[in-house]
Design an enzyme around this catalytic site. Structure first.
Site, PDB file in Angstrom:
ATOM      1  CB  SER A   1      -0.945  -0.036   1.205  1.00 25.30           C
ATOM      2  OG  SER A   1      -1.894   1.001   1.143  1.00 25.30           O
TER       3      SER A   1
ATOM      4  CG  HIS B   1      -5.612  -1.771  -0.644  1.00 25.91           C
ATOM      5  ND1 HIS B   1      -4.611  -1.668  -1.585  1.00 25.91           N
ATOM      6  CD2 HIS B   1      -5.150  -1.118   0.463  1.00 25.91           C
ATOM      7  CE1 HIS B   1      -3.604  -0.983  -1.083  1.00 25.91           C
ATOM      8  NE2 HIS B   1      -3.893  -0.639   0.155  1.00 25.91           N
TER       9      HIS B   1
ATOM     10  CG  ASP C   1      -6.240  -2.883  -4.480  1.00 26.16           C
ATOM     11  OD1 ASP C   1      -7.037  -2.003  -4.119  1.00 26.16           O
ATOM     12  OD2 ASP C   1      -5.046  -2.883  -4.147  1.00 26.16           O
TER      13      ASP C   1
END
Length: 705
Positions: free
Chosen positions: A227, A475, A441
């Site tokens: 991330s 995600h 995601d």
């Protein structure tokens, strides 16, 4: 900043105004609307109740003798409070020049470590965090609580502490020990608040490398991040190419897209619209808890995926009991009614007092500003740090031909910024890089991962490996999918990047099949056990009258039924994956048999040509060459499947219990609230607990837990 006395008066006046308003509303309702029932909104009442408790705590503190905060105090989580501290703090006494012109006269970096540093200090992996994570990535002897990447760090795990020395920091701008908006400004003695300068991902990395200088680590084995951590990982390799050996980027990007910026802007907007935010100067009063809760709810939507929620929640309603034919339909509510609503409500409620609001603003803005395209870099005046002449020269990478694009098809209409991104990534042209993307995601879509890989290859990097993961976790896959993320990282680091091979025998595809079969058997036993529990609950409810006790038993039965459905869903997934693995094994075996046949034909025809000189075996040799290529690919597929096939992990009972609770579906990664004395506010419950009055029912409830 308000003085203690003026702050006390302001808080007391606010409390008086708030306590008067409900009474005036009640008077107006009683005189004008007595004929209609007064609507009830428990979710709104919860905000008011939380604010009243926070206000009461703040008022009581304000009336006490004020204590000026010291540089050692701050909004660290309670796990930082024991003595000795459970994380280390490096205090950099020199100024840090920031990307956007300002500077920090000095700064702190909180960090934790795992593993053993080698005598040559060449086995260091720098692990970068996501937006709101602390340095506590895994449990330590000083802090045994599980970290946010607990299952990825340790002996034999993805980040193997038997081989590597892992360092994880809290980024500057954060609130878990590193310098940020809630820290004390040494020039004023007050908290920075929104006087804190804007920081960038590059600034975070520079602070981390100041820590590495302090630890006398000249070169990283690898820079790893997920991330926002993936942005830092790329920035580390870009800024310090001579000090980073390898890069692992998981669910990240080299250029924040407008879609991601929009999602984070919405979070900041609702937070800054909270009156308690007070332009960032809320540390002596009420925190913007409502804005933080709403921001977290928006963020949670971007972290997971619709298919996952459809599987977990569907359109199920809270307290959804099947009504008999004689009962009226269930009355919907404007407050959280669907299970997915209660899930989002819980996520916001758990987060709103655990992270500093200003840190959320600053760190999320740093993510928005991240852009490695050449024009953006030139505009900032950035350039990679030159290697000092006294530093040892890292070994040159092996000469390799430029790798063809096999992992995904080239884009039909490449984005206009792709050439600029390729030029911006030139400092990474010779750095081995692993990129992992997640198909579900929505925050960092796979298109961004493919774009990064394409740009690196256009820049001349022939050592890029790219994998896309399936699954429905969105995600947050990098936090949840231990088997795929961990095994792929380990496999690539070992096989492609040249990490010393593990002493353990390599797992085979048959090992994965055997593991799958064992898990199927284990889950079947658990389903049988759940069937027994459901039968027991059914018998108990048959003996009870309608009332709170029976409702409690029904709730337990519904939870067990949901647990059973989750196990059954996993069984279906395991069955499909077992079939896929067996098919791959069969195909590989068929290729081997075909290769043996062709090899025999080739040997026989060579002998014929030797004897008669008239047999042309070129065609047979060409067939063999093609089959050899196929067999090599099949072996690679089988090895990859044996290492990292997506067999779901065994469901942890404690985790599953949390998964099934609509109001406590997931544990938090940051620990208890950094506002230690304000964390006494109880969790939100939108209806009072029901006391079971029937002795028999009460006994049943207590004995079925």
């Amino acid at each position: 900043m308000l003085s203690p006395s003026s702050s006390s008066r302001a808080l007391l006046a606010s409390l008086l105004r708030r306590s008067w308003r409900p009474r005036s509303r009640g008077l107006r309702w009683s005189s004008h609307c007595a004929a209609n029932p007064q609507p009830s909104f428990p979710c709104v009442d919860a905000h008011a109740a939380r604010e009243s408790r926070l206000l009461a705590v703040s008022t009581s503190r304000a009336l006490e003798t004020p204590i000026r905060p010291s540089a050692d105090s701050g909004p660290e989580p309670p796990y930082a409070r024991p003595s000795p501290l459970s994380y280390n703090v490096y205090r950099h006494p020199y100024p840090l020049q920031l990307t956007y012109g300002a500077s920090l006269r000095s700064f702190d970096v909180a960090y934790e470590t795992w593993g053993t540093l080698s005598p040559t200090r060449d086995n260091v992996i720098l692990l970068h965090t996501g937006l709101s994570a602390s340095s506590h990535a895994a449990s330590t002897s000083l802090n045994p609580a599980e970290g946010w990447w607990e299952k990825f760090i340790g002996p034999g795990r993805a980040l193997d502490t038997d081989q590597f020395f892992i360092i994880c920091t809290n980024v500057i701008g954060g609130c878990y020990g590193s310098t940020g908006p809630s820290s004390i400004d040494p020039t004023t003695g007050e908290r920075y608040a929104t006087r804190f300068p804007i920081v960038s991902i590059f600034d975070m990395v520079k602070a981390q490398f100041a820590l590495l200088d302090h630890l006398r680590v000249e070169r990283l084995y690898a820079s790893v991040g997920s991330s926002m951590g993936a942005m830092q990982s790329l920035a580390a390799g870009w800024l310090f190419p001579h000090r980073v050996g390898k890069i692992v980027s998981i669910s990240g990007t080299a250029r924040s897209s407008p879609g991601s910026i929009a999602m984070r802007y919405a979070q900041r907007s609702v937070l800054m619209a909270d009156p308690n935010w007070n332009n960032g100067f809320y540390y002596d009063g009420l925190p913007p808890h409502t804005g933080m809760k709403l921001a977290r709810q928006i963020a949670t939507i971007t972290y997971r995926s619709g298919p996952e929620w459809d599987l977990r929640f569907g359109r199920k309603l809270r307290n959804d009991h099947q009504s008999t034919s004689g009962e009226s339909p269930r009355s919907p509510a404007l407050c959280p009614d669907f299970l997915i609503e209660t899930y989002l409500d819980h996520q916001g409620e758990q987060f709103c007092l655990k992270y500093d609001a200003n840190s959320l603003l600053y760190v999320s803005k740093a993510m928005d500003l991240f852009d490695l395209t050449l024009p953006a870099i030139k505009q900032l005046g950035l350039s990679p740090v030159e290697q000092p002449s006294s530093s040892p020269t890292p070994p040159p990478p092996e000469a390799k031909t430029k790798a063809p694009l096999k992992s995904h098809p080239p884009p039909v209409n490449p984005p206009l910024h792709l050439p600029d991104l390729a030029e911006g990534l030139q400092p990474l042209a010779s750095m081995p890089t692993l990129v992992l993307g997640v198909q579900s995601d929505i925050l960092f879509p796979v298109e961004q991962q493919r774009e990064l890989v394409d740009a690196l290859r256009m820049a001349g990097n022939s050592q890029v490996s790219y994998f896309e993961l399936g699954g429905v976790w969105g995600h947050d896959t990098f936090l949840l999918d231990v088997l795929n993320v961990g095994a792929l990282r380990t496999a690539i680091m070992n096989r492609i990047f040249g990490t010393s091979a593990s002493k353990k025998p390599k797992p085979t595809l048959q090992d994965a099949i055997n593991t799958t079969d064992a898990r199927v058997a284990s889950i079947e036993v658990k389903i049988k056990k759940l069937d027994g529990e459901l039968m027991r609950y059914k018998e108990q409810m048959a003996k009870m009258r309608n009332g709170p006790g029976k409702s409690a038993i029904q709730q337990r039965a519904l939870r067990v039924l949901q647990q059973k459905k989750m196990y059954e869903s996993q069984l279906n997934q395991l069955a499909q994956q077992s079939f896929n693995m067996e098919s791959a094994a069969l195909a590989t075996e068929n290729l081997r048999n075909t290769m043996a046949t062709v090899d025999a034909m080739k040997t026989a025809n060579k002998e014929l040509r030797r004897q008669y000189g008239k047999i042309d075996i070129d065609k047979i040799e060409n067939v063999q060459f093609e089959l050899e290529d196929l067999l090599e690919q099949a072996n690679e597929v089988q090895e990859s499947l044996g290492r990292s096939y997506a067999v779901p992990d065994e469901i942890d009972e404690a985790d599953l219990e949390a998964e099934l609770d609509a109001l406590a579906l997931e544990g938090e990664e940051e620990g208890p609230s950094y506002l230690a004395d304000l964390n006494k506010v109880p969790d939100f419950v939108d209806e009072p607990p029901v006391e079971v009055q029937e002795p028999a029912a009460k006994e049943a409830v207590e004995t079925t837990g």
